[in-house]
Design a protein around this motif. Structure first.
Motif, PDB file in Angstrom:
ATOM      1  N   SER A 155       0.829  -1.206   0.000  1.00 31.52           N
ATOM      2  CA  SER A 155       0.000   0.000   0.000  1.00 31.52           C
ATOM      3  C   SER A 155       0.860   1.252   0.000  1.00 31.52           C
ATOM      4  CB  SER A 155      -0.920   0.012   1.214  1.00 31.52           C
ATOM      5  OG  SER A 155      -1.793  -1.075   1.179  1.00 31.52           O
ATOM      6  N   SER A 156       1.981   1.209   0.683  1.00 31.29           N
ATOM      7  CA  SER A 156       2.848   2.391   0.710  1.00 31.29           C
ATOM      8  C   SER A 156       3.485   2.637  -0.652  1.00 31.29           C
ATOM      9  CB  SER A 156       3.914   2.243   1.786  1.00 31.29           C
ATOM     10  OG  SER A 156       4.817   1.212   1.466  1.00 31.29           O
ATOM     11  N   TYR A 157       3.867   1.573  -1.366  1.00 30.95           N
ATOM     12  CA  TYR A 157       4.397   1.765  -2.719  1.00 30.95           C
ATOM     13  C   TYR A 157       3.330   2.299  -3.664  1.00 30.95           C
ATOM     14  CZ  TYR A 157       8.715  -0.621  -1.511  1.00 30.95           C
ATOM     15  OH  TYR A 157       9.909  -0.957  -0.947  1.00 30.95           O
ATOM     16  N   LEU A 158       2.119   1.774  -3.543  1.00 30.14           N
ATOM     17  CA  LEU A 158       1.034   2.281  -4.377  1.00 30.14           C
ATOM     18  C   LEU A 158       0.726   3.738  -4.063  1.00 30.14           C
ATOM     19  CD1 LEU A 158      -1.394  -0.764  -4.398  1.00 30.14           C
ATOM     20  CD2 LEU A 158      -0.002   0.089  -6.282  1.00 30.14           C
ATOM     21  N   LEU A 159       0.828   4.098  -2.804  1.00 31.71           N
ATOM     22  CA  LEU A 159       0.589   5.477  -2.410  1.00 31.71           C
ATOM     23  C   LEU A 159       1.661   6.412  -2.979  1.00 31.71           C
ATOM     24  CD1 LEU A 159      -1.323   7.225  -0.767  1.00 31.71           C
ATOM     25  CD2 LEU A 159       0.090   6.791   1.225  1.00 31.71           C
ATOM     26  N   ILE A 160       2.896   5.945  -3.038  1.00 28.04           N
ATOM     27  CA  ILE A 160       3.973   6.759  -3.609  1.00 28.04           C
ATOM     28  C   ILE A 160       3.753   6.982  -5.103  1.00 28.04           C
ATOM     29  CG2 ILE A 160       6.434   6.722  -4.214  1.00 28.04           C
ATOM     30  CD1 ILE A 160       6.956   5.551  -1.462  1.00 28.04           C
ATOM     31  N   PHE A 161       3.307   5.942  -5.805  1.00 23.49           N
ATOM     32  CA  PHE A 161       3.130   6.059  -7.250  1.00 23.49           C
ATOM     33  C   PHE A 161       1.737   6.538  -7.645  1.00 23.49           C
ATOM     34  CE2 PHE A 161       6.746   3.094  -7.074  1.00 23.49           C
ATOM     35  CZ  PHE A 161       7.635   3.842  -7.829  1.00 23.49           C
ATOM     36  N   LEU A 162       0.908   6.877  -6.675  1.00 22.97           N
ATOM     37  CA  LEU A 162      -0.444   7.359  -6.962  1.00 22.97           C
ATOM     38  C   LEU A 162      -0.452   8.616  -7.834  1.00 22.97           C
ATOM     39  CD1 LEU A 162      -3.502   7.050  -6.442  1.00 22.97           C
ATOM     40  CD2 LEU A 162      -3.182   8.487  -4.427  1.00 22.97           C
ATOM     41  N   PRO A 163       0.369   9.629  -7.585  1.00 24.62           N
ATOM     42  CA  PRO A 163       0.350  10.806  -8.477  1.00 24.62           C
ATOM     43  C   PRO A 163       0.759  10.460  -9.911  1.00 24.62           C
ATOM     44  CG  PRO A 163       1.476  11.333  -6.440  1.00 24.62           C
ATOM     45  CD  PRO A 163       1.239   9.861  -6.428  1.00 24.62           C
ATOM     46  N   PHE A 164       1.710   9.557 -10.061  1.00 26.72           N
ATOM     47  CA  PHE A 164       2.151   9.151 -11.393  1.00 26.72           C
ATOM     48  C   PHE A 164       1.033   8.435 -12.139  1.00 26.72           C
ATOM     49  CE2 PHE A 164       4.365   6.048 -14.170  1.00 26.72           C
ATOM     50  CZ  PHE A 164       4.936   6.956 -15.036  1.00 26.72           C
ATOM     51  N   VAL A 165       0.350   7.530 -11.460  1.00 22.63           N
ATOM     52  CA  VAL A 165      -0.764   6.803 -12.075  1.00 22.63           C
ATOM     53  C   VAL A 165      -1.900   7.774 -12.413  1.00 22.63           C
ATOM     54  CG1 VAL A 165      -2.527   5.040 -11.642  1.00 22.63           C
ATOM     55  CG2 VAL A 165      -0.165   4.621 -10.976  1.00 22.63           C
ATOM     56  N   ALA A 166      -2.185   8.705 -11.507  1.00 28.09           N
ATOM     57  CA  ALA A 166      -3.231   9.696 -11.780  1.00 28.09           C
ATOM     58  C   ALA A 166      -2.860  10.571 -12.974  1.00 28.09           C
ATOM     59  CB  ALA A 166      -3.466  10.556 -10.547  1.00 28.09           C
ATOM     60  N   PHE A 167      -1.595  10.907 -13.100  1.00 27.92           N
ATOM     61  CA  PHE A 167      -1.144  11.701 -14.241  1.00 27.92           C
ATOM     62  C   PHE A 167      -1.328  10.930 -15.543  1.00 27.92           C
ATOM     63  CE2 PHE A 167       2.236  12.977 -17.196  1.00 27.92           C
ATOM     64  CZ  PHE A 167       1.882  14.297 -17.388  1.00 27.92           C
ATOM     65  N   ILE A 168      -1.016   9.645 -15.539  1.00 28.48           N
ATOM     66  CA  ILE A 168      -1.178   8.828 -16.751  1.00 28.48           C
ATOM     67  C   ILE A 168      -2.650   8.747 -17.142  1.00 28.48           C
ATOM     68  CG2 ILE A 168      -1.009   6.473 -17.646  1.00 28.48           C
ATOM     69  CD1 ILE A 168       1.642   6.243 -16.155  1.00 28.48           C
ATOM     70  N   PHE A 169      -3.521   8.478 -16.146  1.00 33.34           N
ATOM     71  CA  PHE A 169      -4.940   8.420 -16.457  1.00 33.34           C
ATOM     72  C   PHE A 169      -5.484   9.777 -16.901  1.00 33.34           C
ATOM     73  CE2 PHE A 169      -5.085   4.469 -13.850  1.00 33.34           C
ATOM     74  CZ  PHE A 169      -5.515   3.638 -14.874  1.00 33.34           C
ATOM     75  N   GLY A 170      -5.001  10.850 -16.304  1.00 31.06           N
ATOM     76  CA  GLY A 170      -5.410  12.189 -16.726  1.00 31.06           C
ATOM     77  C   GLY A 170      -4.968  12.487 -18.145  1.00 31.06           C
ATOM     78  N   PHE A 171      -3.766  12.061 -18.504  1.00 26.76           N
ATOM     79  CA  PHE A 171      -3.257  12.261 -19.861  1.00 26.76           C
ATOM     80  C   PHE A 171      -4.086  11.467 -20.868  1.00 26.76           C
ATOM     81  CE2 PHE A 171      -0.242  11.340 -23.341  1.00 26.76           C
ATOM     82  CZ  PHE A 171       0.007  12.642 -23.730  1.00 26.76           C
ATOM     83  N   ILE A 172      -4.401  10.214 -20.520  1.00 26.78           N
ATOM     84  CA  ILE A 172      -5.231   9.394 -21.395  1.00 26.78           C
ATOM     85  C   ILE A 172      -6.617  10.023 -21.553  1.00 26.78           C
ATOM     86  CG2 ILE A 172      -6.397   7.151 -21.578  1.00 26.78           C
ATOM     87  CD1 ILE A 172      -3.877   5.937 -20.274  1.00 26.78           C
ATOM     88  N   TRP A 173      -7.179  10.511 -20.465  1.00 21.46           N
ATOM     89  CA  TRP A 173      -8.486  11.155 -20.517  1.00 21.46           C
ATOM     90  C   TRP A 173      -8.442  12.405 -21.391  1.00 21.46           C
ATOM     91  CZ3 TRP A 173      -9.933  15.964 -18.414  1.00 21.46           C
ATOM     92  CH2 TRP A 173     -11.296  16.219 -18.464  1.00 21.46           C
ATOM     93  N   LEU A 174      -7.366  13.200 -21.272  1.00 18.57           N
ATOM     94  CA  LEU A 174      -7.227  14.410 -22.085  1.00 18.57           C
ATOM     95  C   LEU A 174      -7.139  14.071 -23.566  1.00 18.57           C
ATOM     96  CD1 LEU A 174      -6.734  17.512 -22.173  1.00 18.57           C
ATOM     97  CD2 LEU A 174      -4.302  16.966 -22.079  1.00 18.57           C
ATOM     98  N   ILE A 175      -6.348  13.071 -23.911  1.00 15.06           N
ATOM     99  CA  ILE A 175      -6.227  12.677 -25.319  1.00 15.06           C
ATOM    100  C   ILE A 175      -7.573  12.178 -25.843  1.00 15.06           C
ATOM    101  CG2 ILE A 175      -5.118  11.037 -26.899  1.00 15.06           C
ATOM    102  CD1 ILE A 175      -3.284  13.277 -26.013  1.00 15.06           C
ATOM    103  N   GLY A 176      -8.267  11.368 -25.040  1.00 18.38           N
ATOM    104  CA  GLY A 176      -9.586  10.883 -25.451  1.00 18.38           C
ATOM    105  C   GLY A 176     -10.578  12.015 -25.632  1.00 18.38           C
ATOM    106  N   SER A 177     -10.535  13.001 -24.751  1.00 13.60           N
ATOM    107  CA  SER A 177     -11.438  14.151 -24.871  1.00 13.60           C
ATOM    108  C   SER A 177     -11.137  14.964 -26.122  1.00 13.60           C
ATOM    109  CB  SER A 177     -11.326  15.045 -23.641  1.00 13.60           C
ATOM    110  OG  SER A 177     -11.729  14.347 -22.495  1.00 13.60           O
TER     111      SER A 177
END
Length: 187
Positions: A155-177
């Protein structure tokens, strides 16, 4: 001072944060970040700039130190905010005190920068070892999160990489939009 040196050794070579919070004050945490981040700054600074080197060194070092402290506090606030979502908040002081020791592997950057300048093989090995040092910092930060918020290691590793994962999903969402808008306006 002896207890501080013992804590540095314990964190660097044993990855153990037991009793570190009790022995750390705010001043020790701030100074630990200062001297460990200066190793990275001095090893990366280009001293071949001519006459204005002292002014350039002082101004860039102040900017670098300010940004290190800014990101230290912002990451602490981010993890405290995420912990509040899960009902484990209220430990930001402990998080900041323990996370100040996470930059300790940066003290090994100076010899690696020297090694990178001597040969191609030194550059190859230096870059790979620097990458391992960054991973070491991530491991130390995950141990801090485990110690502070009583999380599981995964859980701590996932918490550290949470901003990176959110950025990837945000980028994918932006491209799709953008593609959807392009399709809407092309019809």
């Amino acid at each position: 001072m002896q207890k501080y040196i013992e804590n540095l050794y314990k964190i660097l070579f044993e990855n153990n944060f037991d009793n570190v919070f009790e022995d750390t004050t705010v001043i020790k945490a701030i100074l630990t970040i200062l001297w460990t981040s200066l190793f990275l700054f001095i090893s990366k600074f280009n001293f071949a700039n001519g006459g204005s080197i002292i002014f350039l060194f002082i101004t860039t070092s102040f900017g670098y130190i300010f940004s290190i402290y800014f990101f230290w506090i912002v990451t602490g606030l981010f993890f405290e905010f995420v912990a509040k979502i899960f009902g484990k908040s209220g430990k930001i002081r402990k998080l900041l005190m323990l996370s100040s020791y996470c930059l300790l592997p940066y003290i090994f950057f100076a010899p690696l920068e020297i090694m990178k300048k001597f040969s191609d093989m030194g550059y190859f090995l230096g870059t790979k070892i620097e990458f391992l040092l960054f991973l070491w910092v991530i491991i130390l930060y995950s141990k801090v999160l485990v110690k502070t918020y009583d999380l599981q290691k995964t859980s701590s590793y996932l918490l550290i990489f949470l901003p990176f994962v959110a950025f990837i999903f945000g980028f994918i969402w932006l491209i799709g939009s953008l593609f959807n808008l392009g399709y809407i306006y092309s019809v």
